[in-house]
Design a protein around this motif. Sequence first.
Motif, PDB file in Angstrom:
ATOM      1  N   ARG A  99       0.843  -1.210   0.000  1.00 17.96           N
ATOM      2  CA  ARG A  99       0.000   0.000   0.000  1.00 17.96           C
ATOM      3  C   ARG A  99       0.870   1.250   0.000  1.00 17.96           C
ATOM      4  O   ARG A  99       0.628   2.187  -0.755  1.00 17.96           O
ATOM      5  CB  ARG A  99      -0.941  -0.008   1.211  1.00 17.96           C
ATOM      6  CG  ARG A  99      -1.726   1.280   1.400  1.00 17.96           C
ATOM      7  CD  ARG A  99      -2.686   1.542   0.246  1.00 17.96           C
ATOM      8  NE  ARG A  99      -3.411   2.775   0.440  1.00 17.96           N
ATOM      9  CZ  ARG A  99      -3.273   3.864  -0.310  1.00 17.96           C
ATOM     10  NH1 ARG A  99      -2.445   3.868  -1.340  1.00 17.96           N
ATOM     11  NH2 ARG A  99      -3.962   4.950  -0.045  1.00 17.96           N
ATOM     12  N   LEU A 100       1.896   1.275   0.829  1.00 20.43           N
ATOM     13  CA  LEU A 100       2.754   2.451   0.908  1.00 20.43           C
ATOM     14  C   LEU A 100       3.515   2.691  -0.395  1.00 20.43           C
ATOM     15  O   LEU A 100       3.752   3.835  -0.765  1.00 20.43           O
ATOM     16  CB  LEU A 100       3.737   2.324   2.079  1.00 20.43           C
ATOM     17  CG  LEU A 100       3.131   2.411   3.476  1.00 20.43           C
ATOM     18  CD1 LEU A 100       4.194   2.127   4.529  1.00 20.43           C
ATOM     19  CD2 LEU A 100       2.479   3.760   3.718  1.00 20.43           C
ATOM     20  N   GLU A 101       3.883   1.618  -1.094  1.00 20.04           N
ATOM     21  CA  GLU A 101       4.646   1.803  -2.322  1.00 20.04           C
ATOM     22  C   GLU A 101       3.821   2.435  -3.438  1.00 20.04           C
ATOM     23  O   GLU A 101       4.375   2.881  -4.440  1.00 20.04           O
ATOM     24  CB  GLU A 101       5.300   0.495  -2.787  1.00 20.04           C
ATOM     25  CG  GLU A 101       4.422  -0.444  -3.545  1.00 20.04           C
ATOM     26  CD  GLU A 101       5.153  -1.677  -4.064  1.00 20.04           C
ATOM     27  OE1 GLU A 101       6.339  -1.893  -3.747  1.00 20.04           O
ATOM     28  OE2 GLU A 101       4.501  -2.437  -4.794  1.00 20.04           O
ATOM     29  N   GLN A 102       2.521   2.508  -3.252  1.00 20.77           N
ATOM     30  CA  GLN A 102       1.671   3.171  -4.237  1.00 20.77           C
ATOM     31  C   GLN A 102       1.856   4.687  -4.223  1.00 20.77           C
ATOM     32  O   GLN A 102       1.392   5.377  -5.116  1.00 20.77           O
ATOM     33  CB  GLN A 102       0.198   2.810  -3.994  1.00 20.77           C
ATOM     34  CG  GLN A 102      -0.090   1.357  -4.239  1.00 20.77           C
ATOM     35  CD  GLN A 102      -1.493   0.953  -3.816  1.00 20.77           C
ATOM     36  OE1 GLN A 102      -2.257   1.762  -3.289  1.00 20.77           O
ATOM     37  NE2 GLN A 102      -1.843  -0.297  -4.057  1.00 20.77           N
ATOM     38  N   ASP A 103       2.528   5.186  -3.212  1.00 21.66           N
ATOM     39  CA  ASP A 103       2.797   6.618  -3.083  1.00 21.66           C
ATOM     40  C   ASP A 103       4.306   6.801  -2.997  1.00 21.66           C
ATOM     41  O   ASP A 103       4.921   6.484  -1.981  1.00 21.66           O
ATOM     42  CB  ASP A 103       2.105   7.146  -1.821  1.00 21.66           C
ATOM     43  CG  ASP A 103       2.319   8.629  -1.575  1.00 21.66           C
ATOM     44  OD1 ASP A 103       3.094   9.271  -2.316  1.00 21.66           O
ATOM     45  OD2 ASP A 103       1.713   9.139  -0.609  1.00 21.66           O
ATOM     46  N   SER A 104       4.910   7.326  -4.055  1.00 18.97           N
ATOM     47  CA  SER A 104       6.375   7.458  -4.098  1.00 18.97           C
ATOM     48  C   SER A 104       6.900   8.325  -2.956  1.00 18.97           C
ATOM     49  O   SER A 104       8.052   8.179  -2.556  1.00 18.97           O
ATOM     50  CB  SER A 104       6.819   8.017  -5.446  1.00 18.97           C
ATOM     51  OG  SER A 104       6.259   9.296  -5.661  1.00 18.97           O
ATOM     52  N   GLN A 114      10.745   6.714   1.916  1.00 22.60           N
ATOM     53  CA  GLN A 114      11.549   6.804   3.138  1.00 22.60           C
ATOM     54  C   GLN A 114      10.837   6.133   4.308  1.00 22.60           C
ATOM     55  O   GLN A 114      11.469   5.449   5.110  1.00 22.60           O
ATOM     56  CB  GLN A 114      11.853   8.269   3.451  1.00 22.60           C
ATOM     57  CG  GLN A 114      13.046   8.468   4.345  1.00 22.60           C
ATOM     58  CD  GLN A 114      14.335   7.944   3.745  1.00 22.60           C
ATOM     59  OE1 GLN A 114      14.616   8.111   2.571  1.00 22.60           O
ATOM     60  NE2 GLN A 114      15.131   7.277   4.558  1.00 22.60           N
ATOM     61  N   ASN A 115       9.516   6.301   4.394  1.00 24.91           N
ATOM     62  CA  ASN A 115       8.767   5.640   5.463  1.00 24.91           C
ATOM     63  C   ASN A 115       8.808   4.125   5.315  1.00 24.91           C
ATOM     64  O   ASN A 115       8.845   3.399   6.308  1.00 24.91           O
ATOM     65  CB  ASN A 115       7.328   6.146   5.504  1.00 24.91           C
ATOM     66  CG  ASN A 115       7.206   7.487   6.174  1.00 24.91           C
ATOM     67  OD1 ASN A 115       8.040   7.856   7.004  1.00 24.91           O
ATOM     68  ND2 ASN A 115       6.192   8.244   5.809  1.00 24.91           N
ATOM     69  N   MET A 116       8.796   3.641   4.085  1.00 19.98           N
ATOM     70  CA  MET A 116       8.900   2.195   3.865  1.00 19.98           C
ATOM     71  C   MET A 116      10.241   1.692   4.388  1.00 19.98           C
ATOM     72  O   MET A 116      10.302   0.636   5.046  1.00 19.98           O
ATOM     73  CB  MET A 116       8.751   1.870   2.379  1.00 19.98           C
ATOM     74  CG  MET A 116       7.356   2.120   1.840  1.00 19.98           C
ATOM     75  SD  MET A 116       7.274   1.975   0.043  1.00 19.98           S
ATOM     76  CE  MET A 116       7.756   0.271  -0.187  1.00 19.98           C
ATOM     77  N   VAL A 153      -7.341   4.130   3.089  1.00 23.41           N
ATOM     78  CA  VAL A 153      -6.628   4.965   4.047  1.00 23.41           C
ATOM     79  C   VAL A 153      -5.559   5.760   3.297  1.00 23.41           C
ATOM     80  O   VAL A 153      -4.853   5.197   2.459  1.00 23.41           O
ATOM     81  CB  VAL A 153      -5.963   4.070   5.121  1.00 23.41           C
ATOM     82  CG1 VAL A 153      -5.106   4.884   6.067  1.00 23.41           C
ATOM     83  CG2 VAL A 153      -6.998   3.272   5.880  1.00 23.41           C
ATOM     84  N   SER A 154      -5.430   7.030   3.620  1.00 19.03           N
ATOM     85  CA  SER A 154      -4.348   7.792   2.997  1.00 19.03           C
ATOM     86  C   SER A 154      -3.015   7.215   3.462  1.00 19.03           C
ATOM     87  O   SER A 154      -2.894   6.731   4.597  1.00 19.03           O
ATOM     88  CB  SER A 154      -4.446   9.271   3.368  1.00 19.03           C
ATOM     89  OG  SER A 154      -3.943   9.511   4.659  1.00 19.03           O
ATOM     90  N   THR A 155      -2.044   7.273   2.593  1.00 18.47           N
ATOM     91  CA  THR A 155      -0.734   6.718   2.953  1.00 18.47           C
ATOM     92  C   THR A 155      -0.106   7.512   4.099  1.00 18.47           C
ATOM     93  O   THR A 155       0.625   6.935   4.913  1.00 18.47           O
ATOM     94  CB  THR A 155       0.207   6.666   1.735  1.00 18.47           C
ATOM     95  OG1 THR A 155       0.315   7.972   1.176  1.00 18.47           O
ATOM     96  CG2 THR A 155      -0.287   5.672   0.704  1.00 18.47           C
TER      97      THR A 155
END
Length: 174
Positions: A62-67, A71-73, A162-164
């Motif tokens: 899910r997080l990788e859908q938002d470049s 850094q959070n990943m 959910v928003s990233t």
Amino acid sequence: MNFWNKLFGPTQADPKLDLIPLYNQIVANARTPHWYEAGQVPDSIDGRFDMIAALFSVVLLRLEQDSAQAQNMAHLTEVLVDDMDGQLREVGIGDMIVGKHIGKIMGAIGGRITAFREAFADTRQLDDVITRNIYRGATVDKEAIAHVRHSLIVFEQALAKVSTDDLAAGKAIW
């Protein structure tokens, strides 16, 4: 201002600390009884790791859908490594081989991310991915696999809503 701040300048908080609430949500979800009861995931160290790894993978997808979340990943992965390092030491794995185990854990996580990415793109693959990565190839009741499949799909769909930023901050309810 104390001596060390004067000498070295102010210190900044470790950014991975911001991802601990999200990691704690992943672990809490992975510990819910339905995975081990209706889903028949082995209630063992390996089974619990497999559930954490599966949910962690879905969250990273899910997080990788938002470049902007790259850094959070990375920081979330560091939190996982820190936790696994501590868990290994707690069960008596010595300093000399902790790194080797962490390497295996990271390989397992990487494999799961790839497998779940492909399976969510084509859900016909999901049962095979679940059997291989959660049950480690063991024979399990079809109802148990169906429960885990359904629960993972619901989890993935909830994350999509959910928003990233909220997800990364551990503010999401899912």
